[in-house]
Design a protein around this motif. Structure first.
Motif, short mmCIF file in Angstrom:
data_model
loop_
_atom_site.label_atom_id
_atom_site.label_comp_id
_atom_site.label_asym_id
_atom_site.label_seq_id
_atom_site.Cartn_x
_atom_site.Cartn_y
_atom_site.Cartn_z
N GLU A 57 41.00 42.12 49.14
CA GLU A 57 41.89 41.39 48.47
C GLU A 57 42.43 40.61 49.43
N PRO A 58 43.07 39.38 49.16
CA PRO A 58 43.84 38.63 50.43
C PRO A 58 45.35 39.14 50.25
N THR A 59 45.61 39.62 49.35
CA THR A 59 47.11 40.10 49.08
C THR A 59 47.32 41.67 49.67
N ALA A 60 46.15 42.32 50.24
CA ALA A 60 46.31 43.87 50.53
C ALA A 60 46.92 43.88 51.90
N GLY A 61 47.52 42.97 52.27
CA GLY A 61 48.45 43.31 53.82
C GLY A 61 47.60 43.56 54.80
N GLY A 62 46.43 42.97 55.04
CA GLY A 62 45.76 43.40 56.24
C GLY A 62 44.44 44.61 56.38
N VAL A 63 44.77 45.39 55.17
CA VAL A 63 43.66 46.37 54.96
C VAL A 63 42.64 45.82 54.17
N TYR A 105 40.74 46.08 51.06
CA TYR A 105 40.97 46.64 49.67
C TYR A 105 40.26 45.76 48.85
N ARG A 106 39.45 46.55 47.97
CA ARG A 106 38.56 45.96 46.92
C ARG A 106 38.73 46.23 45.51
N MET A 107 38.54 45.66 44.71
CA MET A 107 38.55 45.88 43.33
C MET A 107 37.06 46.29 42.78
N ILE A 108 37.24 47.33 41.84
CA ILE A 108 36.14 48.02 41.35
C ILE A 108 36.11 47.23 39.56
N GLY A 109 35.08 46.45 39.67
CA GLY A 109 34.99 45.73 38.14
C GLY A 109 34.00 46.53 37.36
N ARG A 110 34.44 46.47 35.88
CA ARG A 110 33.68 47.08 35.08
C ARG A 110 32.67 45.93 34.33
N SER A 111 31.77 46.27 33.55
CA SER A 111 31.14 45.39 32.82
C SER A 111 31.66 44.82 31.82
N ASP A 112 32.82 45.33 31.06
CA ASP A 112 33.74 44.46 30.20
C ASP A 112 34.99 43.61 30.76
N GLY A 113 34.88 43.46 31.98
CA GLY A 113 35.52 42.49 32.66
C GLY A 113 36.89 43.13 33.38
N GLY A 114 37.24 44.28 32.94
CA GLY A 114 38.32 44.96 33.30
C GLY A 114 38.18 45.67 34.94
N ASN A 115 39.31 46.45 35.21
CA ASN A 115 38.91 47.12 36.56
C ASN A 115 39.12 48.64 36.28
N ALA A 116 38.21 49.26 37.07
CA ALA A 116 38.48 50.73 37.32
C ALA A 116 38.95 51.44 38.07
N GLY A 117 39.50 50.37 39.30
CA GLY A 117 40.06 51.14 40.33
C GLY A 117 39.99 50.04 41.60
N GLY A 118 40.28 50.79 42.71
CA GLY A 118 40.02 50.02 44.08
C GLY A 118 39.36 50.86 45.06
N VAL A 119 38.99 50.22 45.95
CA VAL A 119 38.37 50.80 47.22
C VAL A 119 39.11 50.51 48.37
N LEU A 120 39.45 51.53 49.14
CA LEU A 120 40.17 51.21 50.46
C LEU A 120 39.17 51.41 51.62
N ALA A 121 39.07 50.56 52.44
CA ALA A 121 38.13 50.82 53.61
C ALA A 121 38.91 51.61 54.66
N LEU A 122 38.57 52.86 55.09
CA LEU A 122 39.00 53.53 55.99
C LEU A 122 38.69 52.95 57.58
N ASP A 123 40.05 52.54 58.20
CA ASP A 123 39.59 52.02 59.48
C ASP A 123 39.95 53.18 60.56
N ALA A 124 39.62 52.84 61.82
CA ALA A 124 39.83 53.80 62.94
C ALA A 124 41.12 54.63 62.92
N ASP A 125 42.02 53.85 62.78
CA ASP A 125 43.43 54.53 62.76
C ASP A 125 43.59 55.66 61.81
#
Length: 260
Positions: free
Chosen positions: A37-43, A45-65
């Protein structure tokens, strides 16, 4: 009295968002965004989309820090609170700990805490979405949503008292698990949220059971896509089946659904 808290978001912390997208796409049917997401502040962060068009949550990529700080692949839930800072103070006063201090993000204010036994979760005061409406990432009945929230803990009595006090949940009913102990159901009003059980994991933690359309199809997809099955499908009250697994990056999860 303050309204009882609900699970309003779920987040997968992972070392490989692309791999997680392929895995959960095959197992659950989700569509995880190909870029952060462009608004994720540098991390990342990706949305989890459902088949009905809603969101199920998000995915945060763990970086080295994050990894250097001890973060590991895991699913975490977000509980709604009216005041994050006050909730942090109250939780720590009762023996919980702060994993990530209160901070503002584009969609609200959050903190990561643990309960007194050590199970981690987020608390959040979200900015209401345009048009209003409640979060629908949790549902007792619908596929591609989390359908059950299960706490495995070293002290079920203390944990239930903690969540009753801070999140206004109820606890009615239980199932005898023999030598393991009682599987005690928790409620938000008249809605069943999940259960609290004696420690069955290496450390106290919440497990989240994701709804699938067909437990046997999902079971086959786990191993076909690099995951590990830790408990085979077991029939649960109502006639559906629940099982547990670990995704290819190491995050544990549960599934629940019918056998077709």
């Amino acid at each position: 009295m303050t309204e009882a808290s609900n699970f309003i978001w779920y987040e997968l912390m992972t070392t490989d968002p692309q791999g997680a997208a392929a895995f959960y796409g095959a197992v659950v049917g989700w569509n995880i965004a190909a870029a952060g997401e462009p608004t994720a502040g540098g991390v990342d962060y990706r949305m989890i989309g459902r088949s009905d068009g809603g969101n199920a949550g998000g995915v945060l990529a763990l970086d080295a820090d994050m990894l250097a700080g001890g973060a590991r692949p895991i699913w975490l839930g977000y509980l709604h609170v009216a005041d994050v800072d006050a909730a942090v103070d109250a939780i720590t006063a009762d023996g919980g700990t702060v994993q990530m201090g209160a901070m503002d993000i584009p969609v609200g204010r959050i903190a990561m805490v643990t309960d007194p036994q050590g199970a981690p979760f987020y608390i959040m005061d979200p900015i209401p979405p345009e048009g209003g409406g409640e979060s629908d990432v949790f549902s007792m009945t619908e596929p591609q949503r989390v359908r059950w929230n299960e706490l495995s803990t070293s002290d079920p009595d203390a944990a239930i008292a903690f969540y009753k006090k801070h999140f206004r949940w109820g606890q009615e009913g239980e199932m005898d698990m023999g030598e393991i102990g009682a599987y005690r159901f928790i409620q938000r009003g008249d809605v069943g949220l999940g259960a609290v059980m004696p420690l069955m994991t290496p450390a106290p933690m919440w497990s989240y059971y994701i709804g699938v359309d067909d437990i046997d199809r999902a079971h086959a997809a786990i191993t076909a896509n690099g995951g590990t099955i830790t408990s085979e499908p077991m029939e649960i009250p109502g006639g559906e089946y629940a099982m547990n697994g670990i995704d290819p990056q190491g995050a544990s999860f549960g599934l629940v659904g019918p056998r077709k």
